[in-house]
Design a protein around this motif. Structure first.
Motif: not given
Length: 383
Positions: A134-148
């Motif tokens: 998810p960190v690939r995106d400019i604005d990963p937002g909550r997806f980073t936390v979700l997949f973590a």
């Protein structure tokens, strides 16, 4: 063999369909991301799409490609794509959700089924690539936390399944060891029964003037007993060598009848009574226990009641189970060598077996003379 592998062997066509469905679902998800969300195709989108397709193909189980190899390729491709996009131009919308789901599939497979060393190496690498996607995106937002969070949950659950599988293997090994020990005891009892008969017959032939047909008949009985002992040894040792112990009792009431007939051919006559219809309701483990007590008792009669003129065996149902009585009228032991007498633990072991089954066993002098063995095996449902 794990549960998926066992199901795949039993249902090969369904297994192929399930693999195809998994691959199609992951590829459709990647295609949806690349086509519907990336309205303006660019180089970052192409990198995400290519990485997603390769990783999704690696997530599909193939018999000819090892799991660790597929997981290693997925980590290399996904990690390289993440490094390339995070150090260069980020995609504006698409970051690879289908790819991350495929990596989760690989993570649970690796943690559950790979060797300890491979899981210790590939597991953290897969978790890192999932969290990095998810960190690939400019604005990963909550997806980073979700997949973590998903990575932690999937990894923990997979570790739990792996520990349960390891414990199940240990339990199965313990059961097989117990069965092998039981077969070893079975082998001892069979050999003791037959070899004692051989020793008694040979001793009788040695101290009796036998010639012509009588001698031939005596040697025939010895040969028959030896052949039965060798056959029993081969069967049981074969089971032990194969590594898969039988879980069903090896003998029951029909074999009790065979034991009585075999004993009567070379010893005193046997009066056998088995209650009519008992074969239909007696549990297999109780029938096996009855057989073992009868065999050990007949062996002891050969050793310790050489002058017995009759043996009585009775098996009948009582209010709470099955009662077994074995009695003889002998008073004098056979003149066997000390090595042939055994350690005297046969009836002790049978008493322990009966106690473990909730019953009891008693051996001692009979009121009318001779020796008597009485055993009671409980049967559920008989009141």
């Amino acid at each position: 063999m794990n549960r998926w592998a066992g199901w795949a062997v039993r249902h090969p066509r369904r297994a192929v369909a399930a693999k195809a469905a998994l691959g199609a679902f992951l590829l459709c998800l990647v295609g949806f991301e690349g086509g519907a969300l990336a309205r303006q195709p660019s180089r970052p989108h192409a990198v995400v799409l290519a990485a997603g397709v390769i990783v999704c193909l690696c997530a599909v189980p193939y018999r000819w490609i090892p799991l660790n190899l597929r997981a290693g390729i997925a980590v290399a491709v996904s990690g390289s794509a993440s490094i390339l996009l995070m150090t260069g131009q980020h995609p504006t919308v698409v970051w690879g959700m289908g790819e991350a789901i495929a990596l989760l599939v690989l993570l649970t497979a690796v943690v559950q089924h790979s060797s300890r060393r491979a899981a210790a190496v590939l597991g953290p690498l897969l978790a890192l690539t999932i969290a990095a996607a998810p960190v690939r995106d400019i604005d990963p937002g909550r997806f980073t936390v979700l997949f973590a969070v998903l990575t932690v949950v999937v990894g923990t659950y997979s570790l739990l399944l792996r520990s349960q599988a390891v414990q199940r293997i240990r339990d199965m090994a313990a059961v097989r060891t117990a069965e092998r020990l039981e077969l070893a005891r079975e082998l001892h009892d069979l050999v003791a029964h037959h070899v004692t008969g051989i020793a008694v017959q040979a001793q009788a032939a040695r101290f009796t003037s036998l010639d012509g047909p009588a001698a031939a008949h005596a040697f025939e009985r010895i040969e028959t007993s030896a052949s039965e002992a060798l056959g029993a040894m081969r069967r049981l040792v074969g089971v032990l060598r194969e590594g898969e112990a039988e879980t069903e009792p090896v003998a029951g009431l029909p074999e009790v009848r065979d034991l009585a007939d075999s004993f009567a051919r070379t010893g005193p006559p046997v009066a056998l009574y088995i209650e009519k219809g008992m074969d239909a309701w007696i549990p297999a483990e109780v029938a096996a226990g009855v057989h073992r007590v009868v065999r050990e008792s007949l062996t002891n009669i050969r050793k310790h009641a050489a002058d017995a003129t009759a043996v009585r065996i009775g098996v009948r149902g009582v209010d709470d189970g099955v009662e077994l009585r074995i009695a003889d009228d002998g008073r004098q032991a056979a003149a066997l060598a000390e090595q042939a007498r055994g350690g005297g633990f046969g009836l002790v072991g049978l008493a322990e077996r009966a106690k473990a089954m909730g019953g009891r066993l008693h051996a001692g002098p009979a009121p009318e003379g001779g020796w008597q063995v009485t055993a009671l095996f409980p049967v559920e449902g008989r009141q």
